[in-house]
Motif scaffolding. Structure first.
Motif, PDB file in Angstrom:
ATOM      1  N   GLU A 257       7.698   6.435  -3.774  1.00 54.55           N
ATOM      2  CA  GLU A 257       7.807   5.308  -2.867  1.00 54.55           C
ATOM      3  C   GLU A 257       9.262   4.883  -2.720  1.00 54.55           C
ATOM      4  N   SER A 258       9.503   3.927  -1.830  1.00 56.82           N
ATOM      5  CA  SER A 258      10.885   3.527  -1.609  1.00 56.82           C
ATOM      6  C   SER A 258      11.473   2.960  -2.901  1.00 56.82           C
TER       7      SER A 258
ATOM      8  N   HIS B 159       7.689  10.345   1.508  1.00 55.58           N
ATOM      9  CA  HIS B 159       6.787   9.434   0.814  1.00 55.58           C
ATOM     10  C   HIS B 159       5.348   9.840   1.089  1.00 55.58           C
TER      11      HIS B 159
ATOM     12  N   ASP C 108       0.676  14.194   1.644  1.00 47.33           N
ATOM     13  CA  ASP C 108       0.080  15.296   2.393  1.00 47.33           C
ATOM     14  C   ASP C 108       1.152  16.225   2.961  1.00 47.33           C
ATOM     15  N   VAL C 109       2.200  15.623   3.531  1.00 50.70           N
ATOM     16  CA  VAL C 109       3.272  16.419   4.122  1.00 50.70           C
ATOM     17  C   VAL C 109       3.990  17.219   3.032  1.00 50.70           C
TER      18      VAL C 109
ATOM     19  N   TYR D   5       2.892  18.169   0.120  1.00 47.46           N
ATOM     20  CA  TYR D   5       2.041  19.229  -0.396  1.00 47.46           C
ATOM     21  C   TYR D   5       2.033  20.412   0.561  1.00 47.46           C
ATOM     22  N   HIS D   6       1.936  20.123   1.841  1.00 45.56           N
ATOM     23  CA  HIS D   6       1.891  21.196   2.828  1.00 45.56           C
ATOM     24  C   HIS D   6       3.152  22.054   2.795  1.00 45.56           C
ATOM     25  N   MET D   7       4.285  21.414   2.598  1.00 43.34           N
ATOM     26  CA  MET D   7       5.563  22.132   2.681  1.00 43.34           C
ATOM     27  C   MET D   7       5.949  22.858   1.403  1.00 43.34           C
ATOM     28  N   SER D   8       5.526  22.355   0.241  1.00 44.07           N
ATOM     29  CA  SER D   8       6.249  22.756  -0.967  1.00 44.07           C
ATOM     30  C   SER D   8       5.519  23.773  -1.833  1.00 44.07           C
TER      31      SER D   8
ATOM     32  N   TYR E 121       0.017   7.360 -12.005  1.00 41.50           N
ATOM     33  CA  TYR E 121       0.709   6.991 -10.770  1.00 41.50           C
ATOM     34  C   TYR E 121       0.400   7.992  -9.659  1.00 41.50           C
TER      35      TYR E 121
ATOM     36  N   ALA F  33      -2.949   7.206  -8.378  1.00 43.26           N
ATOM     37  CA  ALA F  33      -2.944   5.988  -7.559  1.00 43.26           C
ATOM     38  C   ALA F  33      -2.362   6.271  -6.181  1.00 43.26           C
ATOM     39  N   LEU F  34      -1.304   7.073  -6.179  1.00 42.40           N
ATOM     40  CA  LEU F  34      -0.649   7.415  -4.916  1.00 42.40           C
ATOM     41  C   LEU F  34      -1.620   8.167  -4.005  1.00 42.40           C
TER      42      LEU F  34
ATOM     43  N   SER G 273      -4.288   5.818  -2.633  1.00 43.76           N
ATOM     44  CA  SER G 273      -3.821   4.792  -1.699  1.00 43.76           C
ATOM     45  C   SER G 273      -3.653   5.334  -0.296  1.00 43.76           C
TER      46      SER G 273
ATOM     47  N   ASP H 224       5.175   0.590   1.491  1.00 41.98           N
ATOM     48  CA  ASP H 224       4.770   1.792   0.780  1.00 41.98           C
ATOM     49  C   ASP H 224       3.256   1.877   0.710  1.00 41.98           C
TER      50      ASP H 224
ATOM     51  N   ALA I 282      -2.077  -0.480   0.636  1.00 43.02           N
ATOM     52  CA  ALA I 282      -3.467  -0.590   0.203  1.00 43.02           C
ATOM     53  C   ALA I 282      -3.775  -2.019  -0.219  1.00 43.02           C
TER      54      ALA I 282
ATOM     55  N   ILE J 254      -2.746  16.319   8.588  1.00 44.56           N
ATOM     56  CA  ILE J 254      -2.410  17.419   7.689  1.00 44.56           C
ATOM     57  C   ILE J 254      -3.453  17.480   6.581  1.00 44.56           C
TER      58      ILE J 254
ATOM     59  N   LYS K 237      -2.435  24.531   4.258  1.00 49.93           N
ATOM     60  CA  LYS K 237      -1.250  24.990   3.531  1.00 49.93           C
ATOM     61  C   LYS K 237      -0.936  26.438   3.880  1.00 49.93           C
TER      62      LYS K 237
END
Lengths: 322, 321
Positions: free
Chosen positions: A47-48, A213, A216-217, A219-222, A250, A253-254, A257, B183, B188, B256, B261
Motif C-alpha cells: 500500500e502507499s 498496489h 491482480d496486476v 500477479y499477472h506480470m511477475s 497481511y 488481508a490484502l 480487501s 488503499d 474496505a 485480470i 497468467k
C-alpha cells in the motif's frame, strides 16, 4: 544475475527547527535483499507508504541506499562509481513512471523525447539512422510514425504511457523499473498497456521490476512476488506459490480487501483488518504489522520476525515459525 | 418511489474548440433508500452529471429536467439552491485532502456546515459534530475535532467527510469516487462503514466509481456511462450475471483473472473519445467488436428488458432498424 541488493536500507532524515537539525528518520526501506535475474519479472506489491517506490528508485540509482550493498553485473554500484560504470548502468536500467502526464516534458516533441537517450549515449552515428530507429520504436509500441512531431498534450493517458515505454526501451536495457505504470489509466486502456509490456518483454528479454498496489496486476506480470509493509518485505517467493498459498496475515488481508466483482459473493464485510499503517518515523518495535494483525500473540510486539523459508516461498511472521 | 428524477438532461460547455457535450440526453431515477452506482471511465460525464444536479456547473448550458421531490432544480435560483445543497443533498468528494480547507480545523469546518443548515448555536453544534465523528468510528473524536486536515490520514479524512455529509441528515448523498484515492485495506473499511450508515440513516446514494469491484460490493442498481450517455441500466445482480451492452461486456471481461497468467489479456481497442469529438451514431461503435452498419449512422434507442435497459442496436428487432 543482473542486479542484486543486499541488506539495503534507506532512511530519509526528518529535519526541524531553525537550523534544520535531523530530529528523526523515516525508515523507508529496512534490510531488503533483492536479486534481479535475466528475463524475469519481479513484482512488488504494497500500500502507499510501504516503500515500494523507494525500492524502485534505489534499483534505478535515483536514490543511494543509506546502508547495504548494490551490485550490478558483479560491480559494486552502491556509492560513487566511475563514469564508465555509470554510463553502462544508465544504459541498462530504465524507468517507466506512474503518471504519464508528468513524466513527459511538455515542451519536447515525441521525436525529441525518444531521441534524447539515443543522443546522450551516442548510439547512432548518422541522424537518418536514428530517425528510422525512432520511427520503428513508435510502431513497436502501437503508435504511428506521424506522431513524431507532436507534443505530449495531444495524446491520451494510454498513448502517453506508450511513449514513456518507448523511451524506456530505446536503449534496449536489461532492466526496466515500472512504478505503477497502469494505475493512472482507464480500465479499458490498462490491459492494453499490460499486454504491450508483456510483448516487449518476450521480444527484448527485459527483466521488469513491476511495482503496483494492485495484487491482480502484479500477479499477472511477475515470476517472483514481494509483498511489502512499512519498509519491510513481509512475504516473498514465486508468485504462483505466494498467490495461491499466502502465509502472512497481511498478504491475506490484502487479498481479501480486493473487491470481489460478484454481487452474490460480497467479500468486504469479511475484512477484519482494523486501523491504518503506523508512521514509518516511529514504527512498532516488533513485527511491523503487529498493530493491525488480527492473530497476533504477545511475542509479536517484542520481536521482529525475520524473513525465513526457501527460495520458493519466504515469510516474516513469528506464527509461521511455530 | 423515486426521490430524484432526471429527464433528458443535457449539460453543454462552450469552448473555443466548439460545444462540449459532457452530458448528452440522459434520464434516470434515484429511488428511496437505494445505492445507485454510476460507472464509467474518465471523461464519460459522471461527475458533470452530479455537479449539474447540485447546480455547480457555472457557465454551462443545462437543458432537461431534474426533479427532487416536487422541486424542479433546473429552475432554482442560487439562493434556493443553497437551502438544498448540503442540507437535503450533500456530496462526498474524491480527494479528501483537497476537499477540506487547510487553514481551518476539521471541527470548524463541520460546525460551519451544522450552523448553516440546522438551527443551533456553536456549542450544541460542536456536540452534534462530535457525536457524528464517533459514529464514523474516528478514535478520540474530541481530540480529532481540533486537528487540521494535514494531521489526518486519507482514510480518516474520508470518514470526516462522510460525517460532514451525514450530519444534516440529508435525503440524498452524492459520493464521487469516495474511495479511489484510498488503499484497498482502507477502502474496505470505508465501504463497510458506508453500507452500515446507509442502513441506519436510510439515505439514497448516488455512488460514482470506475471500479466494477466496488459496484458489486455496494450498489443496488447500476448505470453504465460512456461518452456522455447512459448505455446500460440494470440491477447489480442482472449486470454481473448478464451484461448486455458490448461496452459493459468488454469491461467486465477485462478484469485480470488468475487464469490469464502468461496469456494476452482481453482489452478494448482504441481510446476513450474526447468530449469535443464524439463519434456519430452510437458513440462506442469505433471500439465495438459487434458494430453494425447502422451503429455509425443513428443513435441507438433505449430498449427495456426484464431487469435492464440498454442503448444498443443489437437489441433492436430487424424491422425497427
Amino acid at each position: 544475475m543482473i542486479l542484486s541488493l543486499r541488506q539495503v536500507k534507506k532512511y530519509f532524515p526528518v529535519r526541524s527547527g531553525i537550523f534544520l537539525q535531523t530530529t528523526g528518520w523515516i525508515r523507508a526501506l529496512e534490510e531488503i535483499d533483492l536479486d534481479i535475474e535475466e528475463d524475469k519479472t519481479i513484482g512488488v506489491v504494497g500500500e502507499s507508504g510501504c516503500g515500494k517506490t523507494t525500492l524502485g528508485k534505489v534499483v534505478a540509482r535515483i536514490l543511494r541506499p543509506t546502508s547495504g550493498k548494490v551490485e550490478f553485473l558483479g560491480e559494486d554500484v552502491t556509492g560513487r562509481v566511475s563514469k564508465d560504470v555509470e554510463r553502462k548502468f544508465r544504459r541498462n536500467i530504465q524507468m517507466v513512471f506512474q503518471d504519464p502526464f508528468n513524466s513527459l516534458d511538455p515542451r519536447m516533441t515525441i521525436g525529441e523525447i525518444l531521441s534524447e537517450p539515443l543522443e546522450a549515449h551516442r548510439v547512432f552515428s548518422s541522424k537518418k539512422e536514428q530517425d528510422n530507429y525512432v520511427k520503428e520504436l513508435l510502431v513497436k509500441v502501437g503508435l504511428y510514425p506521424e506522431y513524431l512531431s507532436r507534443y505530449p498534450h495531444e495524446f491520451s493517458g494510454g498513448q502517453r504511457q506508450r511513449i514513456a515505454i518507448a523511451r524506456a526501451i530505446a536503449l534496449t536495457p536489461k532492466i526496466v523499473v515500472c512504478d505503477e505504470p497502469t494505475s493512472a489509466l482507464d480500465v479499458s486502456v490498462q490491459n492494453q498497456i499490460i499486454n504491450l509490456l508483456q510483448q516487449i518483454k518476450t521480444e527484448y528479454k527485459i527483466s521488469y521490476l513491476f511495482i503496483s498496489h494492485n495484487l491482480d496486476v502484479v500477479y499477472h506480470m511477475s515470476d517472483k512476488l514481494f509483498v511489502m509493509y512499512l519498509g519491510n518485505v513481509v512475504e516473498s517467493g514465486e508468485s504462483r506459490e505466494v498467490f495461491e498459498n499466502p502465509l502472512h496475515p497481511y498478504t491475506r488481508a490484502l487479498m481479501n480487501s480486493t473487491p470481489s466483482w460478484d454481487p452474490n459473493q460480497k467479500r468486504l464485510q469479511t475484512v477484519k483488518l482494523l486501523g491504518e499503517p503506523p508512521n514509518p518515523i516511529n514504527p512498532p518495535k516488533g513485527c511491523p504489522f503487529s498493530t493491525r494483525c488480527t492473530i497476533r500473540i504477545e511475542r509479536c510486539d517484542k520481536e521482529k520476525p525475520q524473513l525465513v523459508g526457501d527460495e520458493k516461498h519466504k515469510v516474516a511472521c513469528i506464527l509461521s515459525e511455530v | 418511489m423515486s426521490i430524484l428524477a432526471v429527464r433528458n438532461l443535457k449539460t453543454y460547455f462552450k469552448t473555443p474548440e466548439g460545444s462540449v457535450k459532457a452530458v448528452d440526453d440522459i434520464s434516470f431515477d434515484l429511488k428511496e433508500k437505494e445505492i445507485l452506482a454510476l460507472v464509467g471511465e474518465s471523461g464519460c460525464g459522471k461527475t458533470v452529471t452530479v455537479l449539474t444536479i447540485l447546480g455547480l456547473v457555472r457557465g454551462a448550458q443545462v437543458y432537461g429536467s431534474i426533479k427532487y421531490k416536487d422541486y424542479e432544480l433546473t429552475k432554482f435560483s442560487e439562493t434556493e439552491y443553497t437551502r438544498i445543497r448540503g442540507r437535503k443533498i450533500s456530496m462526498i468528494f474524491q480527494e479528501p485532502l483537497s476537499a477540506f480547507d487547510p487553514l481551518y480545523t476539521i471541527g470548524q469546518q463541520m460546525v460551519e456546515v451544522v450552523c448553516a443548515h440546522l438551527d443551533c448555536d456553536k456549542e450544541s453544534a460542536k456536540n452534534i459534530c462530535i457525536e457524528m465523528l464517533k459514529e464514523v468510528q474516528i478514535p478520540f473524536p474530541e481530540k480529532r475535532f481540533d486537528e487540521y486536515p494535514h494531521e489526518m490520514s486519507g482514510g480518516m479524512l474520508q470518514r470526516v467527510m462522510i460525517a460532514m455529509a451525514l450530519v444534516t441528515k440529508p435525503d440524498i448523498i452524492i459520493a464521487d469516487e469516495p474511495t479511489t484515492a484510498l488503499d484497498v485495506t482502507i477502502q474496505a473499511q470505508v465501504l463497510n462503514l458506508f453500507k452500515q450508515l446507509q442502513e441506519i440513516y436510510k439515505t439514497s446514494i448516488i455512488f460514482i466509481t470506475h471500479d466494477f469491484g466496488v459496484v458489486a460490493e455496494v450498489a443496488d442498481r447500476v448505470h453504465v456511462m460512456y461518452a456522455g450517455k447512459i448505455v446500460e441500466k440494470a440491477t447489480v445482480s442482472a449486470l454481473f450475471a448478464n451484461p448486455l451492452h458490448p461496452y459493459t461486456k468488454s469491461l467486465l471481461k477485462s478484469r485480470i483473472k488468475k487464469e490469464f497468467k502468461n496469456r494476452t489479456l482481453p482489452y478494448i481497442p482504441g481510446n476513450v473519445p474526447l468530449a469535443t469529438d464524439f463519434p456519430s451514431g452510437c458513440r462506442f461503435h469505433p471500439r465495438c467488436d459487434r458494430a453494425l452498419k447502422i451503429c455509425s449512422q443513428k443513435e441507438p434507442p433505449e430498449i427495456c428488458l426484464n431487469h435492464s435497459a440498454v442503448s444498443c442496436w443489437l437489441y433492436v428487432r430487424g424491422d425497427e432498424k
